[in-house]
Design a protein around this motif. Structure first.
Motif, PDB file in Angstrom:
ATOM      1  N   PRO A  59       7.561   4.163   1.357  1.00 32.05           N
ATOM      2  CA  PRO A  59       6.357   4.655   0.684  1.00 32.05           C
ATOM      3  C   PRO A  59       5.153   3.757   0.963  1.00 32.05           C
ATOM      4  O   PRO A  59       5.292   2.556   1.220  1.00 32.05           O
ATOM      5  N   ALA A  60       3.968   4.340   0.884  1.00 32.44           N
ATOM      6  CA  ALA A  60       2.740   3.624   1.226  1.00 32.44           C
ATOM      7  C   ALA A  60       2.575   2.289   0.502  1.00 32.44           C
ATOM      8  O   ALA A  60       2.139   1.312   1.119  1.00 32.44           O
ATOM      9  N   ALA A 113      -5.480   7.870  10.521  1.00 35.12           N
ATOM     10  CA  ALA A 113      -5.779   7.505  11.911  1.00 35.12           C
ATOM     11  C   ALA A 113      -6.047   5.998  12.023  1.00 35.12           C
ATOM     12  O   ALA A 113      -5.577   5.342  12.966  1.00 35.12           O
ATOM     13  N   GLN A 114      -6.786   5.428  11.074  1.00 39.90           N
ATOM     14  CA  GLN A 114      -7.023   3.986  11.065  1.00 39.90           C
ATOM     15  C   GLN A 114      -5.719   3.220  10.881  1.00 39.90           C
ATOM     16  O   GLN A 114      -5.494   2.195  11.529  1.00 39.90           O
ATOM     17  N   LEU A 115      -4.868   3.726  10.012  1.00 39.94           N
ATOM     18  CA  LEU A 115      -3.593   3.073   9.744  1.00 39.94           C
ATOM     19  C   LEU A 115      -2.747   3.001  11.009  1.00 39.94           C
ATOM     20  O   LEU A 115      -2.207   1.945  11.350  1.00 39.94           O
ATOM     21  N   ARG A 116      -2.633   4.117  11.698  1.00 41.72           N
ATOM     22  CA  ARG A 116      -1.813   4.140  12.917  1.00 41.72           C
ATOM     23  C   ARG A 116      -2.439   3.333  14.049  1.00 41.72           C
ATOM     24  O   ARG A 116      -1.729   2.710  14.851  1.00 41.72           O
ATOM     25  N   ALA A 160      -5.501  -0.235   5.309  1.00 45.30           N
ATOM     26  CA  ALA A 160      -5.586   1.225   5.170  1.00 45.30           C
ATOM     27  C   ALA A 160      -4.529   1.745   4.205  1.00 45.30           C
ATOM     28  O   ALA A 160      -4.801   2.621   3.379  1.00 45.30           O
ATOM     29  N   ALA A 161      -3.318   1.206   4.294  1.00 45.10           N
ATOM     30  CA  ALA A 161      -2.242   1.667   3.408  1.00 45.10           C
ATOM     31  C   ALA A 161      -2.562   1.387   1.950  1.00 45.10           C
ATOM     32  O   ALA A 161      -2.197   2.166   1.060  1.00 45.10           O
TER      33      ALA A 161
END
Length: 460
Positions: free
Chosen positions: A280-281, A417-420, A298-299
Motif C-alpha cells: 500500500p502507498a 507519473a512522478q512516482l514511477r 510522491a507516495a
C-alpha cells in the motif's frame, strides 16, 4: 547486450493480488530456473482478497466483485484454467437511502451522474430536476485536460442534491471517499474524455460516455465473482508462481552493484537483480527513500482511508428486499455507508441470508477506534431502521482494512507519473493506488510491473 550467466533473481514485496500476479507473470516470463522470493508478513497471502467461512458459507470479506466488462480478470481466470469458476449476479439492482427513505437506483447514470432529468425524479427535489433538465442550455466552461473534483463539476451543473444522493453513495462504495475529494479523470475517465472531445454540456458528455457501455461480452452481468471465493484465484496463483514466501516485511531497499539488497524487519538481507514493490502507498516511502526520494515524496501525497466490514449470517427466510444492497447518501443518519445483500446479489446458498455492512469513510477514524461490539450494534440498528428487522445472527465476523483504500484525488495520474519516474529500471511498483481501484486494475498493475523489470533484467 550481454548474455546472462545465471538465471535472474527477483523479489516481490507484498503478497496481495498485485504482488501475486507480479510473481506469476515473472515465473511465466523468466522460466522455472529464475529465483522469485515474495515478502509479506501477513498470516496468509492475498491482501484484501480474503475468503472466510461464515454461517457455513464461503464469503469474501474484502474485495467482493470485479467489473466483468474489463478483460483482465476473465482472461486471467481462463489462463489459469478457472474460467468455469466465474459467476455473475442474479440481476437484482441496489437501492439508495437518501432523505430518510429507500429509493430505486436511478437508471442510465454514470457513477451516479445522470444523463437525463427523469432518472432523478423522486431522488432529488423538483428544483434540482428542473436544473438538470435545463443544463444543456447553459454554457459549459471546460478546459481540455482539466481534472476537477467530481463534486465541483457535478454540483455546479446539476446541484448539490445530485452529488449527495446519487454520486456520493457510489464513490463511497468504491473509494470510501466522496465526490469532493475524488478526481474526475480517475473516477469517470470516459466522461473526462467526452468533455475533452468537445461535448457542449455535462448532459451530452454523460450520454456520449454511456453510449459505449454495453453488457460484458457474452454475459449479462456487469459484475463477476469467483465461485468459492477469491481464495480459489489466490491459491492457483501461488501454486503456479512457485515463489519462496519470506513471511516478513521489508524495511528498506538499497543498491548493491547491479542489483538490490532488501533489509527485512528481522534485520535479514536478501539480494535480487530486480524488485517489484506491491505494498500500500503508505508503506512505500520508507522502502524506497534511500534510492528514490522523489518517488517517496510522491507516495506520501496519496491519501488513504480505512474501512471496517461486518458480515452477518441471518436465519434463512429473514425478510429482506429483492435488491442487491443499499448505498447510503452522505449526511444520512445510518452508521453504514453501504450494505450488500449478498444472498440476493449472488444467489442464496444454504439456509442463511448473508449480508455485508461497510463502515468508514475518508477522514474519519471509525475503522481504527470502534470496537467490534459497537460495530455489531450499529449493524443491528441500521437493519432495523432500513428493513424493520432485528434478527439474531447465526454467525458474524468483523474485518478491518486499515489504510487500504487509496484516494484518487484531482491530478492523480500526474502524481503517479512522478512516482514511477523516480524509479530505476530494475525496480517497479504495483498496487491499487496507481492506475485504478479494483481487482482488474490490480491484475493489470502486476502484469505491467512484471513486464517492466523482466525487460530491464534481460537488457543487463
Amino acid at each position: 547486450m550481454t548474455v546472462r550467466s545465471r538465471p535472474p533473481s527477483y523479489c516481490v514485496v507484498g503478497g496481495g493480488i498485485s504482488g501475486l500476479v507480479t510473481a506469476y507473470r515473472l515465473r511465466m516470463a523468466a522460466g522455472p530456473d529464475a529465483s522469485i522470493t515474495l515478502f509479506d508478513p501477513a498470516d496468509r497471502l492475498g491482501g484484501v482478497l480474503r475468503t472466510e467461512q461464515i454461517g457455513g458459507q464461503t464469503v469474501d470479506v474484502g474485495a467482493e466483485a470485479f467489473i466483468a466488462r474489463r478483460p483482465e480478470v476473465p482472461a486471467l481466470l481462463a489462463e489459469l484454467g478457472l474460467a468455469g469458476r466465474q459467476v455473475g449476479t442474479t440481476g437484482v439492482r441496489p437501492l439508495i437511502f437518501a432523505g430518510g427513505r429507500l429509493h430505486p437506483m436511478p437508471q442510465g447514470t454514470l457513477q451516479g451522474i445522470p444523463a437525463n432529468a427523469a432518472s432523478m425524479t423522486g431522488l432529488v427535489d423538483a428544483p434540482t430536476v428542473a436544473r438538470i433538465a435545463d443544463e444543456r442550455a447553459r454554457p459549459l466552461p471546460w478546459r481540455r485536460g482539466a481534472d476537477p473534483a467530481v463534486a465541483e463539476l457535478v454540483g455546479d451543473r446539476f446541484g448539490s442534491q445530485v452529488v449527495a444522493r446519487s454520486v456520493d453513495p457510489l464513490l463511497a462504495g468504491v473509494y470510501a471517499g466522496s465526490a469532493a475529494t475524488i478526481g474526475l479523470r480517475s473516477s469517470v475517465p470516459t466522461l473526462a474524455a467526452a468533455l475533452d472531445r468537445g461535448a457542449r454540456s455535462l448532459t451530452d458528455a454523460v450520454r456520449e460516455a454511456t453510449s459505449g457501455l454495453g453488457p460484458p461480452p457474452g454475459a449479462g452481468s456487469v459484475f463477476g465473482a469467483v465461485d468459492g471465493g477469491y481464495r480459489v484465484l489466490v491459491d492457483e496463483l501461488i501454486r503456479r508462481a512457485g515463489f519462496g514466501w519470506a513471511q516478513v516485511g521489508v524495511r528498506r531497499i538499497e543498491g548493491a552493484g547491479r542489483g538490490w539488497t532488501l533489509i527485512d524487519d528481522d534485520g535479514g538481507h536478501s539480494h535480487a537483480d530486480a524488485v517489484v514493490i506491491a505494498v500500500p502507498a503508505p508503506l512505500l516511502p520508507g522502502i524506497v527513500e534511500p534510492f528514490a526520494p522523489s518517488t517517496a515524496a510522491a507516495a506520501r501525497r496519496i491519501a488513504v482511508a480505512s474501512t471496517a466490514l461486518v458480515v452477518l449470517a441471518l436465519p434463512g427466510g429473514t425478510p429482506l428486499p429483492e435488491h442487491s444492497g443499499v448505498l447510503v447518501a452522505s449526511a444520512e443518519r445510518l452508521h453504514a455507508k453501504a450494505i450488500t445483500l449478498t444472498s440476493r446479489k449472488w444467489g442464496r446458498r444454504g439456509n442463511v441470508e448473508l449480508l455485508r455492512l461497510s463502515f468508514g469513510r475518508f477522514g474519519d477514524s471509525l475503522a481504527r477506534n470502534t470496537s467490534d461490539e459497537e460495530l455489531l450494534s450499529w449493524a443491528a440498528d441500521d437493519l432495523a431502521d432500513l428493513f424493520g428487522i432485528r434478527p439474531d445472527p447465526e454467525d458474524c465476523l468483523v474485518q478491518r482494512w486499515i489504510d487500504a483504500m487509496p484516494q484518487y484525488g484531482p491530478g492523480h495520474a500526474d502524481l503517479v507519473a512522478q512516482l514511477r519516474a523516480g524509479l530505476p529500471p530494475t525496480v517497479a511498483v504495483a498496487g491499487g493506488y496507481l492506475d485504478g481501484i479494483g481487482v482488474p486494475a490490480c491484475v493489470a498493475s502486476g502484469t505491467r510491473a512484471a513486464a517492466s523489470v523482466a525487460v530491464a533484467t534481460a537488457a543487463e
